[in-house]
Write a protein that holds these residues in place. Structure first.
Motif, PDB file in Angstrom:
ATOM      1  N   MET A  87       0.867  -1.185   0.000  1.00 42.77           N
ATOM      2  CA  MET A  87       0.000   0.000   0.000  1.00 42.77           C
ATOM      3  C   MET A  87       0.898   1.227   0.000  1.00 42.77           C
ATOM      4  O   MET A  87       2.129   1.091   0.008  1.00 42.77           O
ATOM      5  N   SER A  88       0.314   2.390  -0.001  1.00 40.47           N
ATOM      6  CA  SER A  88       1.161   3.570   0.043  1.00 40.47           C
ATOM      7  C   SER A  88       1.700   3.727   1.465  1.00 40.47           C
ATOM      8  O   SER A  88       1.105   3.256   2.433  1.00 40.47           O
ATOM      9  N   THR A  89       2.835   4.384   1.586  1.00 36.12           N
ATOM     10  CA  THR A  89       3.443   4.569   2.904  1.00 36.12           C
ATOM     11  C   THR A  89       2.497   5.340   3.831  1.00 36.12           C
ATOM     12  O   THR A  89       2.366   5.017   5.015  1.00 36.12           O
ATOM     13  N   ARG A  90       1.823   6.328   3.278  1.00 39.18           N
ATOM     14  CA  ARG A  90       0.909   7.119   4.129  1.00 39.18           C
ATOM     15  C   ARG A  90      -0.226   6.264   4.690  1.00 39.18           C
ATOM     16  O   ARG A  90      -0.573   6.377   5.857  1.00 39.18           O
ATOM     17  N   GLU A  91      -0.745   5.407   3.824  1.00 38.65           N
ATOM     18  CA  GLU A  91      -1.799   4.499   4.303  1.00 38.65           C
ATOM     19  C   GLU A  91      -1.281   3.624   5.430  1.00 38.65           C
ATOM     20  O   GLU A  91      -1.953   3.406   6.443  1.00 38.65           O
ATOM     21  N   ALA A  92      -0.053   3.117   5.219  1.00 40.35           N
ATOM     22  CA  ALA A  92       0.521   2.215   6.209  1.00 40.35           C
ATOM     23  C   ALA A  92       0.771   2.938   7.527  1.00 40.35           C
ATOM     24  O   ALA A  92       0.549   2.392   8.613  1.00 40.35           O
ATOM     25  N   LEU A  93       1.216   4.192   7.429  1.00 42.58           N
ATOM     26  CA  LEU A  93       1.469   4.967   8.650  1.00 42.58           C
ATOM     27  C   LEU A  93       0.183   5.118   9.451  1.00 42.58           C
ATOM     28  O   LEU A  93       0.170   5.026  10.681  1.00 42.58           O
ATOM     29  N   GLU A  94      -0.919   5.335   8.719  1.00 38.63           N
ATOM     30  CA  GLU A  94      -2.211   5.498   9.364  1.00 38.63           C
ATOM     31  C   GLU A  94      -2.702   4.184   9.973  1.00 38.63           C
ATOM     32  O   GLU A  94      -3.084   4.103  11.125  1.00 38.63           O
ATOM     33  N   LYS A  95      -2.574   3.140   9.135  1.00 38.86           N
ATOM     34  CA  LYS A  95      -3.093   1.833   9.533  1.00 38.86           C
ATOM     35  C   LYS A  95      -2.307   1.244  10.697  1.00 38.86           C
ATOM     36  O   LYS A  95      -2.863   0.594  11.569  1.00 38.86           O
ATOM     37  N   TYR A  96      -1.000   1.450  10.706  1.00 40.37           N
ATOM     38  CA  TYR A  96      -0.153   0.809  11.720  1.00 40.37           C
ATOM     39  C   TYR A  96       0.438   1.807  12.712  1.00 40.37           C
ATOM     40  O   TYR A  96       1.590   1.691  13.119  1.00 40.37           O
ATOM     41  N   ASP A  97      -0.335   2.805  13.015  1.00 41.16           N
ATOM     42  CA  ASP A  97       0.031   3.677  14.105  1.00 41.16           C
ATOM     43  C   ASP A  97       1.432   4.284  13.961  1.00 41.16           C
ATOM     44  O   ASP A  97       2.259   4.223  14.878  1.00 41.16           O
ATOM     45  N   GLY A  98       1.714   4.775  12.773  1.00 42.40           N
ATOM     46  CA  GLY A  98       2.989   5.475  12.564  1.00 42.40           C
ATOM     47  C   GLY A  98       4.181   4.577  12.296  1.00 42.40           C
ATOM     48  O   GLY A  98       5.305   5.058  12.209  1.00 42.40           O
ATOM     49  N   LEU A  99       3.944   3.271  12.156  1.00 44.77           N
ATOM     50  CA  LEU A  99       5.025   2.313  11.858  1.00 44.77           C
ATOM     51  C   LEU A  99       6.255   2.572  12.731  1.00 44.77           C
ATOM     52  O   LEU A  99       7.372   2.707  12.237  1.00 44.77           O
ATOM     53  N   LYS A 100       5.995   2.616  14.031  1.00 45.47           N
ATOM     54  CA  LYS A 100       7.057   3.059  14.950  1.00 45.47           C
ATOM     55  C   LYS A 100       8.369   2.281  14.834  1.00 45.47           C
ATOM     56  O   LYS A 100       9.445   2.824  15.038  1.00 45.47           O
ATOM     57  N   ASP A 101       8.272   0.992  14.486  1.00 45.05           N
ATOM     58  CA  ASP A 101       9.499   0.204  14.413  1.00 45.05           C
ATOM     59  C   ASP A 101      10.245   0.354  13.100  1.00 45.05           C
ATOM     60  O   ASP A 101      11.343  -0.172  12.936  1.00 45.05           O
ATOM     61  N   TYR A 102       9.607   1.030  12.160  1.00 46.47           N
ATOM     62  CA  TYR A 102      10.199   1.045  10.814  1.00 46.47           C
ATOM     63  C   TYR A 102      10.383   2.428  10.200  1.00 46.47           C
ATOM     64  O   TYR A 102      11.147   2.592   9.264  1.00 46.47           O
ATOM     65  N   TYR A 103       9.646   3.384  10.656  1.00 46.93           N
ATOM     66  CA  TYR A 103       9.640   4.696  10.000  1.00 46.93           C
ATOM     67  C   TYR A 103      10.755   5.557  10.563  1.00 46.93           C
ATOM     68  O   TYR A 103      10.803   5.843  11.745  1.00 46.93           O
ATOM     69  N   TRP A 104      11.710   5.941   9.694  1.00 51.09           N
ATOM     70  CA  TRP A 104      12.890   6.700  10.123  1.00 51.09           C
ATOM     71  C   TRP A 104      13.615   5.994  11.266  1.00 51.09           C
ATOM     72  O   TRP A 104      13.999   6.584  12.249  1.00 51.09           O
ATOM     73  N   LYS A 105      13.775   4.694  11.112  1.00 43.38           N
ATOM     74  CA  LYS A 105      14.443   3.920  12.153  1.00 43.38           C
ATOM     75  C   LYS A 105      15.906   3.660  11.827  1.00 43.38           C
ATOM     76  O   LYS A 105      16.758   3.616  12.696  1.00 43.38           O
TER      77      LYS A 105
END
Ligand SMILES: Nc1ncnc2c1ncn2[C@@H]1O[C@H](COP(=O)(O)OP(=O)(O)OP(=O)(O)O)[C@@H](O)[C@H]1O
Ligand SMILES: [Mg+2]
Lengths: 251, 399
Positions: free
Chosen positions: B84-102
């Motif tokens: 999916m798009s990254t924005r969708e994923a950020l929304e769906k998975y609560d900011g992708l805390k383990d993966y986003y800018w990690k």
């Protein structure tokens, strides 16, 4: 008789050293001529000069092919005029598959040559990089397959049988025969349609192709010429030491 | 992690390598229209040239991004795979805390900073633990607006025991020659997993390209990164960094042609942090008068690691510059890192050998060059081999 190749007073250098010191040699149309000579006498250098390789630099003299002076022509111009060569030690061509070169080089039907690869025991080599890791005998068969695709009118063969085992010598000999002789008529025709200059130390290849004339090269010069079997016998008996002093001189 | 202020300051920070690009030269691109049907899309041909095909029969899914928005996300679904798009994923998975800018620092340089501050969209692909995705997932990044920036942030996750092949094509349409692509990619490969990531790119003569890629590779896993660039580009600089755990392996294969006026600085780095980790960095390039810099850096931080680095360049034309920079660094005794570099012309005897078979000099050179290039990438997904062969065939190597 028409002259296919005429070399006149040819001087050439390799690695800043004069290797050919005034070579005179003629091959007539339809003839097979043999070039004998001790190691390091300049035989391969002469063939490289005829093909036009830039490792050798002609300093004077001329090479005339079918009446045209080719001394300053590029390698591909000579190939297009019908000259083909089997090298003693061809370079590795990394990344280029044997089959692809054959497809590009084929003068007529590449497909039929590729289909015949089996008869050269080369079928499994078509997808391999040219010469890379090929054994001595495999290199010879690969060169012959390429020449078969190319169909030259004048062939330079540098020790076609050296390093070839007894079983494969038949294959090599027969394939060289096929390159030189017309296959029209029943079985093997006697009509030779391709001329050649063949380097051999042992003379084994001559059992397959016959030869009309022979030259002996020593220290960058042709020392004598004569009938192939006479010269071979002389060399086998007395070596090259006597060359220039023996009776056969017939230039 | 950096705070907002330091990221803003980083907007003035030059990249470690490559020419400095002026971000103010570009505007942010407008959002673009959605593409519903790839087959009838005006970009179908451009996408195909970079290995992204409209017919999804041999693909597990497709995401297309045009300028700064995701324009197409295929309807294909399969168990164990999500995209999916990254924005969708950020929304769906609560900011992708383990993966986003990690694993990438937004304050690394001006390009990461820009991506961070723009909250770029991109693709998110995840394979769940234990799933093997048979056919590649393909993504395509297109730019079609001149003097704009495309900001992308991608996240790829291959969980434990899973495997995935990704094909990423990038392309610039001809009227968007002078554009800048900034692509941030964070790639996570779990334990006992496999990821092959293949990119065929085709940019414009003035396009600026600044990918920023980091990859974390878990125990016993393999990560392969294939990069192909055969067309002219303005300025490209890329230096992906992979960090390997125990017995993990990484392979980078890079193939570039530096045309006149192209400025290319590629390569990558592998941190061999786990015992027994292995790495291979291979680069083959041709200089047609442009600038080509091939870098490779391996750092051995653990015992029994092994690595080999190889840079080969053929220089066909004068002008420009070709530089090979292999670097090996070790901090423990029991390691084996080697490198090999060769830069120069094609050996004359090879060219003449082919000429003696009747090929003219140009044909001979192009045959050797094409062989040199096509022999350079092992383990390319079969689906891409055909595209690559035809790209090499069409590559302009003549004068
Ligand atoms: N590029 C070169 N640089 C220096 N010397 C060379 C070069 N090419 C050939 N030579 C020398 O020229 C001489 C003739 O070599 P050539 O290969 O022609 O001999 P040959 O008669 O074919 O010998 P063989 O029977 O051993 O094949 C040798 O002494 C060789 O070392
Ligand atoms: Mg010799």
């Amino acid at each position: 008789m028409t002259e296919m190749l005429k070399i006149v007073d040819l001087h050439a250098e390799a690695g800043e050293r004069e290797i050919l010191k005034g070579v005179n040699l003629t091959v007539n149309e339809g003839e097979t001529c043999v070039l004998f000579g001790p190691n390091g006498s300049g035989k391969s250098t002469l063939l490289a000069t005829i093909m036009g390789y830039s490792t050798v630099k002609v300093t004077s003299g001329s090479i005339v092919y079918k009446g045209t002076d080719i001394t300053d022509m590029t390698v591909d111009q000579r190939a297009k005029l019908g000259i083909g060569m089997m090298m003693q030690r061809p370079p590795n061509i990394f990344g280029v598959k044997l089959g692809d070169l054959i497809k590009t080089a084929a003068s007529e039907s590449a497909e039929s040559v590729l289909a015949d690869a089996d008869k050269f025991k080369m079928k499994n080599f078509l997808d391999r990089e040219i010469n890379v890791g090929f054994s001595g005998g495999e290199i010879k068969r690969s060169e012959l397959l390429q020449l078969t695709a190319q169909k030259p009118e004048f062939i330079l063969l540098d020790e076609p049988e050296s390093g070839v085992d007894l079983e494969n010598i038949d294959l090599i000999g027969n394939k060289v025969h096929d390159l030189l002789y017309d296959k029209k008529g029943c079985g093997r025709d006697i009509q030779r349609h391709v001329s050649s200059l063949v380097i051999t130390h042992t003379g084994q290849i001559l059992d397959y192709i016959g030869a009309d004339c022979a030259y002996v090269m020593k220290e960058g010069r042709i020392r004598c010429s004569g009938r192939p079997m006479d010269l071979l016998k002389e060399i086998k008996e007395n070596g090259y030491g006597e060359c220039g002093a023996c009776q056969i001189i017939n230039l | 992690m950096s705070d907002n202020q330091s990221v803003k300051e980083a907007l003035n920070k030059k990249g470690a390598y490559g020419k400095d690009l002026d971000l103010d030269h570009y505007e942010m691109a407008q959002d673009s229209d959605r593409i519903d049907d790839l087959q009838s899309s005006e970009f179908a041909k451009e996408m195909e040239n970079v290995g992204v095909v409209a017919d999804e029969q041999n693909r597990s899914g497709t995401i297309v991004m045009i300028n700064n928005s995701v324009s197409h996300c295929s309807a294909k679904k399969q168990e164990g795979l999500e995209f999916m798009s990254t924005r969708e994923a950020l929304e769906k998975y609560d900011g992708l805390k383990d993966y986003y800018w990690k694993i990438l620092d937004p304050a690394k340089d001006k390009y990461t900073a820009k991506g961070y501050l723009e909250e770029s969209d991109g693709y998110f692909v995840r394979v769940k633990s234990g799933y093997h995705i048979k056919t590649p997932v393909q993504t395509c990044m297109l730019m079609n607006s001149n003097r704009t920036i495309q900001n992308v942030h991608n996240i790829v996750i291959v969980e434990d025991g899973a495997s995935l092949e990704m094909i990423t094509g990038c392309s610039t349409s001809h009227h968007a020659d002078d554009a800048l692509h900034v692509g941030v990619s964070e790639i996570y490969v779990g334990d006992n997993a496999n990821l092959t990531f293949s990119m065929i790119h085709s940019w414009g003569k003035q396009t600026g390209v600044r990918p920023r890629t980091a990859c974390l590779v878990g125990k016993n896993s393999n990560y392969t990164n294939n990069y192909v660039l055969l067309n002219p580009v303005g300025s490209l600089q890329s230096f992906p960094v992979a960090t390997l755990a125990e017995n993990a392996s990484a392979t980078y294969n890079t193939m570039c042609i530096a045309h006149e006026n192209s400025d290319i600085d590629t390569g990558g780095m592998v941190n061999l942090n786990g015992k027994g980790a292995r790495a291979e960095i291979m680069s083959r390039s041709i200089s047609m008068g442009g600038n080509m810099c091939a870098r490779g850096r391996m750092v051995g931080n653990a015992p029994q690691v092994k690595g080999h680095l190889e840079c080969r360049s053929i220089v066909l034309k004068d002008g420009g510059s070709t530089v090979a920079i292999p670097e090996l660094e070790v901090h423990v005794a029991d390691v084996e890192l080697t490198h090999e570099a060769a830069v120069g012309k094609i050996a004359r005897d090879q060219i003449e050998y082919l000429m003696s078979r009747g090929l003219d000099e140009d044909q001979a050179v192009s045959m050797i060059v094409k062989g040199f290039l096509s022999g350079s990438i092992n383990g390319l997904p079969p689906a891409l081999q055909k595209e690559l062969d035809s790209a090499i065939e069409q590559a302009n190597l003549g004068d």
